[in-house]
Write an enzyme that holds these catalytic residues in place. Structure first.
Site, short mmCIF file in Angstrom:
data_model
loop_
_atom_site.label_atom_id
_atom_site.label_comp_id
_atom_site.label_asym_id
_atom_site.label_seq_id
_atom_site.Cartn_x
_atom_site.Cartn_y
_atom_site.Cartn_z
N ARG A 116 -22.56 -19.98 -100.34
CA ARG A 116 -23.74 -19.45 -100.57
C ARG A 116 -23.70 -19.00 -102.16
NH1 ARG A 116 -24.17 -14.74 -99.82
NH2 ARG A 116 -22.39 -14.08 -98.27
N TYR A 168 -25.33 -26.46 -97.94
CA TYR A 168 -24.18 -25.59 -97.12
C TYR A 168 -24.87 -24.50 -96.78
CZ TYR A 168 -19.65 -24.03 -96.36
OH TYR A 168 -18.38 -23.61 -95.49
N LYS A 180 -29.51 -16.61 -92.97
CA LYS A 180 -29.81 -15.63 -94.12
C LYS A 180 -31.21 -15.44 -94.59
CE LYS A 180 -25.23 -14.74 -93.77
NZ LYS A 180 -24.63 -13.61 -93.09
N HIS A 200 -27.13 -6.96 -91.09
CA HIS A 200 -26.16 -8.01 -91.21
C HIS A 200 -25.26 -7.47 -90.20
CE1 HIS A 200 -23.13 -9.98 -94.00
NE2 HIS A 200 -23.49 -10.83 -92.83
N SER A 206 -19.56 -10.09 -96.00
CA SER A 206 -19.10 -11.33 -95.22
C SER A 206 -17.54 -11.69 -95.32
CB SER A 206 -19.58 -12.57 -96.37
OG SER A 206 -21.09 -12.26 -96.43
N CYS A 258 -15.16 -10.09 -93.48
CA CYS A 258 -14.43 -8.83 -93.31
C CYS A 258 -13.93 -8.70 -91.79
CB CYS A 258 -15.20 -7.87 -94.05
SG CYS A 258 -14.97 -7.67 -95.46
N ASP A 310 -23.09 -11.89 -86.29
CA ASP A 310 -23.67 -11.78 -87.84
C ASP A 310 -24.80 -11.04 -88.20
OD1 ASP A 310 -22.99 -12.45 -90.63
OD2 ASP A 310 -24.30 -14.19 -90.50
N ARG A 320 -16.02 -23.82 -92.41
CA ARG A 320 -16.57 -23.12 -91.04
C ARG A 320 -16.56 -23.82 -89.85
NH1 ARG A 320 -19.56 -17.85 -92.53
NH2 ARG A 320 -19.40 -17.79 -94.79
C1 OXD Z 1 -21.86 -14.72 -94.59
C2 OXD Z 1 -22.03 -15.63 -93.45
O1 OXD Z 1 -21.79 -15.11 -95.77
O2 OXD Z 1 -22.31 -14.80 -92.38
O3 OXD Z 1 -22.19 -13.34 -94.54
O4 OXD Z 1 -22.03 -16.81 -93.84
MN MN Z 2 -22.85 -12.62 -92.44
#
Ligand code: OXD
Ligand code: MN
Length: 582
Positions: A69, A197, A206, A226, A248, A250, A275, A364
């Site tokens: 991102r 991406y 998002k 989130h 993100s 974690c 998520d 991913r």
């Molecule tokens: C993030 C994702 O970046 O879930 O939080 O991809």
């Molecule tokens: Mn996320």
């Protein structure tokens, strides 16, 4: 095509601007998916993985300059800059529209324009919301088919309801200097150019389900967060649902599909989402949550039979892998996966361990939630699941205890608002730097954080039986730099304490920063951990907390006049209690 005139007009006007060779309305059916996969194999966008070990799986290699991102190129465009707030990059909506118009002009020449109607949430849920993404990327279509309820059923719902979020995306030239992700919350509109991406391009995720939805949620009186959603079932068959926010990369995906340790015989974990969580006040006075997504877009590196066996088990069929390495027998591979050796790295070069990892750090997998072995049937429930606890967390090497409970709802909002974490590879920029990431929404809140915290505080008036609010930190390290808590499946022990607190069972010690478990109230049976380590994990160092509260205060005060006075007064209360405790 569609009976929705507004949609028809919009598609026509976008096609007039972008000038594609073809327009394709996505049905979402298997034949369409197969046809597009075959085209992508032909064009090289997809590489087929081993059909024996990984049927229906493909590898996609993104442009090497387009792997995460781009927060610095992501904008919230509201007429008044203050409405976007200091937490967002802002651009004047008219200026942003003009800029995007010139980028989109003629950008789909020689390409196909795909129209993707999608629904975020179970298709028959009153809590779900619909959108339409227009894109010129077949890879985006394939991902949206997994990540959302996409195609005919979504279009039927849009035709019935009328309204939808409009998302326009083009990969453009993949030039980082011509890359923008624009949000127009007041128009329920997203425009994204120059990236193929993940969160930049799969606009349901998002852009819609967090940035636009957070704005919608405030207007309509709910929360778009989130957060993962997980059900914890005890041996008596009683299930409690927890929603948890972490920045993100974690460990949200790992926690969402945790396998309880051996000592927890008879306990089960049910995955609803990993998520995003939309929570609405229910008629019964509780908060009810849905996962608006239908898939996982999870970080691959580190996913293994030890860290997340459930994830590994769902990744051997019908999955898309982006930017991972490849073994000689065409299996996907990433650091930490298993002891296979890759032959190609994520850029398709011969693998050379001295030249860097085989898999890109933010590589991913995309896979349907329903393939997860711990998938919860309740994930499809139109009314959602009732939330017993909300958990905030971050990656903090020092200071922050393993777990604590807020002293009140407003104090819980403060715990969320003052969250901080060491940065990861999920976004471009330096890794390992502590940054404030309130409610893990720093990159995702579609409006001014100060107004967002007020909205959270206001929930106290809207919801009679609010969930408890907790804060966890799995990442505390000892003086030698070793993690003190084993994490992964063992986090179950902390979840048990949290649920017991919600039931009024487990004991806690009240401190100025929150209520901490009494040393013997965390179940450590079967775990090799010393009493000293547990007490270190729960230690509150008043001097360091004093400094932390000062930092929190200056962070919150940077929001100026819009900062809710109630938040500041809880902070003042915590500070004075802390000062009195030393
Ligand atoms: C993030 C994702 O970046 O879930 O939080 O991809
Ligand atoms: Mn996320």
């Amino acid at each position: 095509m569609t009976s929705n005139q507004e949609l028809l007009n919009w598609v026509k006007s976008v096609a007039g601007l972008t000038k594609p060779d073809r327009v394709h309305w996505c049905s979402g059916d298997a034949a369409e998916n197969d046809r597009m996969a075959a085209e992508m194999l032909e064009s090289g966008e997809f590489i087929e993985l081993n059909p024996q070990s990984h049927p229906g799986c493909y590898l996609h290699r993104s442009d090497p300059g387009d792997v995460a991102r781009v927060e610095h190129l992501t904008f919230i465009c509201t007429p008044d800059r203050e409405d976007a707030g200091p937490n967002n990059h802002w651009m004047d909506p008219e200026q942003a529209k003009a800029k995007m118009r010139s980028l989109f002009n003629g950008c789909m020449r020689g390409r196909t324009l795909y129209v993707i109607p999608y629904c975020m949430g179970p298709i028959d849920s009153p809590l779900a919301r619909c959108g339409v993404e227009i894109t010129d990327s077949a890879y985006v279509v394939a991902n949206m088919r997994i990540m959302t309820r996409m195609g005919k059923a979504a279009l039927a719902r849009i035709e019935k309801e009328g309204g939808f979020v409009r998302g326009l995306h083009s990969i453009g030239e993949l030039d980082p200097d011509r890359r923008f992700i624009m949000h127009f919350p007041e128009d329920l509109m997203i425009q994204s150019y120059g990236s193929g991406y993940g969160g930049n391009a799969l606009l349901g995720k998002k852009c819609h389900a967090l940035r636009i939805a957070s704005y919608q949620a405030r207007t309509e009186g709910w929360l778009a967060e989130h957060m993962l959603i997980v059900g914890v079932e005890n041996p008596a068959g009683e299930t409690h649902y927890i929603a948890a926010a972490f920045p993100s990369a974690c460990g949200k995906t790992n926690l969402a599909m945790l396998i309880p340790p051996a000592a927890y015989k008879g306990w089960k974990i049910w995955t609803v989402g990993d998520d995003i969580c939309w929570m609405h006040p229910g008629k019964d006075g509780r908060l009810w949550a849905i996962n608006p997504e239908a898939g996982f877009f999870g970080v691959a590196p580190g996913t293994s039979a030890t860290t997340n066996p459930n994830a590994l088990a769902m990744l051997n069929r019908n999955a898309i892998f982006t930017n991972v390495g490849l073994t000689a027998d065409r299996q996907p591979w990433w650091e930490g996966k298993d002891d296979n050796t890759p032959v190609k790295d994520w850029q398709g070069r011969d693998y050379d361990p001295d030249a860097g990892p085989a898999a890109q750090a933010n590589s991913r997998f995309t896979v349907a939630v329903s393939q997860c072995p711990s998938y919860s049937e309740q994930a499809e429930a139109p009314r959602g699941v009732p939330i017993s606890a909300i958990v905030f967390g971050g990656r903090r090497e020092r200071l922050v205890p393993l777990v604590m409970e807020s002293n009140s709802w407003a104090h819980g909002v403060l715990l969320g608002a003052s969250m901080a974490s060491e940065t990861t590879a999920a976004a471009t920029g330096a890794v390992g730097v502590v940054r404030r990431d309130p409610m893990a929404m720093k990159p995702f809140c579609g409006y001014n954080f100060a107004d967002y915290w007020q909205h959270w505080l206001d929930m106290e008036q809207r919801v009679d039986h609010l969930p408890g609010i907790f804060h966890v930190n799995w990442f505390r390290k000892d003086t030698e730099g070793r993690f003190m808590w084993p994490g992964f499946g063992e986090n179950m022990r902390v979840l048990e304490w949290i649920i017991d607190r919600c039931k009024g069972k487990a004991s806690a010690v009240r401190t100025p920063i929150g209520q901490l478990p009494s040393v013997d109230s965390i179940n450590v049976s079967g775990l090799e951990i010393s009493a000293q380590t547990i007490s270190d994990l729960l230690k509150v160092d008043a001097a360091s907390w004093g400094a932390e509260l000062d930092e929190i205060r200056s962070y919150l005060e940077s929001y100026g006049e819009r900062l809710p006075p109630a938040l500041l007064s809880v902070l003042n209360h915590v500070s004075s209690e802390l000062a009195a405790s030393v």
